[in-house]
Design a protein around this motif. Sequence first.
Motif, PDB file in Angstrom:
ATOM      1  N   ILE A 142       0.859  -1.506  -0.162  1.00 37.97           N
ATOM      2  CA  ILE A 142      -0.232  -0.125   0.463  1.00 37.97           C
ATOM      3  C   ILE A 142       1.135   1.029   0.089  1.00 37.97           C
ATOM      4  O   ILE A 142       2.219   1.384   0.656  1.00 37.97           O
ATOM      5  CB  ILE A 142      -0.680   0.237   1.294  1.00 37.97           C
ATOM      6  N   ARG A 143       0.363   2.309  -0.334  1.00 40.39           N
ATOM      7  CA  ARG A 143       0.929   3.754  -0.454  1.00 40.39           C
ATOM      8  C   ARG A 143       1.716   3.492   1.120  1.00 40.39           C
ATOM      9  O   ARG A 143       0.992   3.836   1.933  1.00 40.39           O
ATOM     10  CB  ARG A 143      -0.067   5.174  -0.575  1.00 40.39           C
ATOM     11  N   GLU A 193       1.873   6.484   3.230  1.00 46.13           N
ATOM     12  CA  GLU A 193       1.790   7.253   3.625  1.00 46.13           C
ATOM     13  C   GLU A 193       0.169   6.656   4.681  1.00 46.13           C
ATOM     14  O   GLU A 193       0.760   7.616   5.704  1.00 46.13           O
ATOM     15  CB  GLU A 193       1.476   8.847   2.747  1.00 46.13           C
ATOM     16  N   ARG A 194       0.198   5.925   4.675  1.00 43.84           N
ATOM     17  CA  ARG A 194      -1.395   4.975   5.529  1.00 43.84           C
ATOM     18  C   ARG A 194      -0.425   4.325   6.484  1.00 43.84           C
ATOM     19  O   ARG A 194      -0.598   5.020   7.406  1.00 43.84           O
ATOM     20  CB  ARG A 194      -2.015   3.691   4.190  1.00 43.84           C
ATOM     21  N   PHE A 228       0.917   8.083   8.695  1.00 42.78           N
ATOM     22  CA  PHE A 228      -0.388   8.396   8.987  1.00 42.78           C
ATOM     23  C   PHE A 228      -0.941   7.556  10.165  1.00 42.78           C
ATOM     24  O   PHE A 228      -1.187   8.636  11.485  1.00 42.78           O
ATOM     25  CB  PHE A 228      -1.629   8.117   8.330  1.00 42.78           C
ATOM     26  N   ALA A 229      -0.955   6.490  10.341  1.00 42.63           N
ATOM     27  CA  ALA A 229      -1.669   5.410  11.306  1.00 42.63           C
ATOM     28  C   ALA A 229      -0.386   5.670  12.789  1.00 42.63           C
ATOM     29  O   ALA A 229      -0.972   5.493  14.192  1.00 42.63           O
ATOM     30  CB  ALA A 229      -1.733   3.720  11.034  1.00 42.63           C
ATOM     31  N   THR A 256      -4.751   0.305  15.424  1.00 39.20           N
ATOM     32  CA  THR A 256      -3.263   0.754  14.228  1.00 39.20           C
ATOM     33  C   THR A 256      -2.150  -0.220  14.431  1.00 39.20           C
ATOM     34  O   THR A 256      -1.243   0.285  13.858  1.00 39.20           O
ATOM     35  CB  THR A 256      -3.019   2.176  14.846  1.00 39.20           C
ATOM     36  N   TYR A 280      -3.049  -3.101  12.134  1.00 40.70           N
ATOM     37  CA  TYR A 280      -2.806  -2.837  10.962  1.00 40.70           C
ATOM     38  C   TYR A 280      -0.917  -2.280  10.783  1.00 40.70           C
ATOM     39  O   TYR A 280      -0.594  -2.497   8.942  1.00 40.70           O
ATOM     40  CB  TYR A 280      -3.394  -1.308  10.693  1.00 40.70           C
ATOM     41  N   HIS A 296       0.000  -0.926  -6.282  1.00 37.73           N
ATOM     42  CA  HIS A 296      -1.145  -0.026  -6.119  1.00 37.73           C
ATOM     43  C   HIS A 296      -2.253  -0.791  -5.906  1.00 37.73           C
ATOM     44  O   HIS A 296      -3.246  -0.123  -5.576  1.00 37.73           O
ATOM     45  CB  HIS A 296      -0.565   1.421  -5.979  1.00 37.73           C
TER      46      HIS A 296
END
Length: 374
Positions: free
Chosen positions: A8-9, A11-12, A15-16, A44, A47, A293
């Motif tokens: 995945i990107r 940034e995810r 962000f988490a 989180t 994740y 992606h």
Amino acid sequence: MTTVKSIIRPERVVFASLLIILVHVVASLMNTPASIQLILNSVTCVYIGCFLTFRVERKHNEEFHKRSLSEDAETMTSKDAFQFPLYGSLVLFGIYVLYKFLPKEYLSFIFTSHFMFIGIFCVGAVFEIPFSAVFQDKYEKVNVIKRKININLPLLKKEIDLDFNLQQIICIALALIPTVSYILSRNWIANNIFGIAFSVMGINNLVLPNFKVGYILMWGLFFYDIFWVYGTDVMVTVAKSFDAPIKLIFPFDWENNKHSMLGLGDIVIPGVFVALALKYDIDQQLKKAINIHAVKTPYFNWCFGGYIAGIITTFVVMVVFNHPQPALLFLVPGCTISVLIKALLDGKLKELFLYEESEKGISNTQAVQEQKAD
């Protein structure tokens, strides 16, 4: 040429990670509901742990290949899954007996020292992830320590291979900051830094090869958790007495020094099952993927949603009955049944249980052939 990308990107995951930091900052400044802290931190952690379990690389524009982030990852067998609750029970009861008959101060010192030593390397390994991304593995190629030590004792003969690069040394040095903070103050944030690192690395290092083993492990621990929480006072006593960073702490009433806690097993054990659902999605779809992606993760989404539902239910039941709850009582059905429902809806229940996790590459030619066969 080999290119390595996250499934995945990035940034995810960033962000988490920032969400975990934000929750801790807010909770340190004001009274924050334990429910918000517990749910956001546990979710989180799962994740991040799942998506950092491996990377996907593409070789010579013709083959996708899964690569584990940990070279020391251990694959669990059916026998291991059956025995896990038994060994867990023996360890848990053993610690309970020790706390009943030996001074708590000495035991706390021994356990804390042990987990601090392991924790430094776990926290250092987690710090390596953003460090490596920022500096593009620049310092990973600089070897600092590379030697072998032979231990030749009457009951212990072993060769230890010490191999540390500059990146690892820097990150381990940074890990000393929360270590010193925890030792001197028993600060709850320092405790949680270790707990989060243990959780992420635990998900990374424990591999379920297929859903059969996953279901054996999960439902075995389902009954283990119920027995030790509802049937005895062992689990609760050990959790409250065990002064080591093997749980996450969530303060919610500073004036009266009240806090909730969540054992790391309630993150790691469901986490490795959720990670297996993610690997299943990836193995099914990499055969057809052109852009990494673009890979969809339906089984992960269902399983992860089941974890979220389970952890929320755990807290609600705990508040309603005002009694500590075995989280796996709700997490196990949430994760395992959600995957079953998704497989039934897709008509892929047989395929799900025939699946074997693998790190072999999948070439575009093989993908075309398999699509024709379907």
